[in-house]
Motif scaffolding. Structure first.
Motif, short mmCIF file in Angstrom:
data_model
loop_
_atom_site.label_atom_id
_atom_site.label_comp_id
_atom_site.label_asym_id
_atom_site.label_seq_id
_atom_site.Cartn_x
_atom_site.Cartn_y
_atom_site.Cartn_z
N LEU A 78 -26.73 62.42 -19.61
CA LEU A 78 -26.70 62.97 -18.26
C LEU A 78 -28.07 63.34 -17.74
N LEU B 85 -21.28 69.23 -14.05
CA LEU B 85 -20.42 68.07 -14.26
C LEU B 85 -19.42 68.33 -15.38
N TYR B 86 -19.89 68.91 -16.47
CA TYR B 86 -19.02 69.19 -17.61
C TYR B 86 -17.89 70.14 -17.24
N VAL C 70 -17.53 61.04 -14.20
CA VAL C 70 -18.90 61.05 -14.74
C VAL C 70 -19.69 59.86 -14.20
#
Length: 85
Positions: free
Chosen positions: A15, A25-26, A73
């Motif tokens: 990333l 994002l996670y 993602v």
């Protein structure tokens, strides 16, 4: 992935070096903090320093959640790399 021999790693996303982006994002992934009946895949957040992995988080998801997460993602990384968000 859970296998008869234990946990097997079969893929990863790099990333980049922006830790805030990676954490955002996670945390947006479709997954659970706890193992459930449908949990077949774990998604780990790992920070690497000088090549040494440091686990930062662990989430559990089903196959359906995994497919959603891979799309998410891919889309977010694409936007970050191409649109400089």
């Amino acid at each position: 992935m859970k296998t008869l021999k234990g946990i097997e790693t079969y893929g990863c996303f790099h990333l980049g070096h922006d830790e805030a982006f990676a954490r955002r994002l996670y945390t947006s992934l479709f997954a659970d903090e706890e193992v459930s009946v449908d949990s077949v895949i774990t998604i780990d957040l790992v920070k690497r320093e000088n090549g040494v992995p440091f686990p930062q988080g662990l989430r559990h998801c089903s196959y359906e959640q995994l497919s959603t997460n891979v799309r998410l993602v891919t889309k977010e990384v694409f936007k970050r790399l191409n649109l400089e968000i």
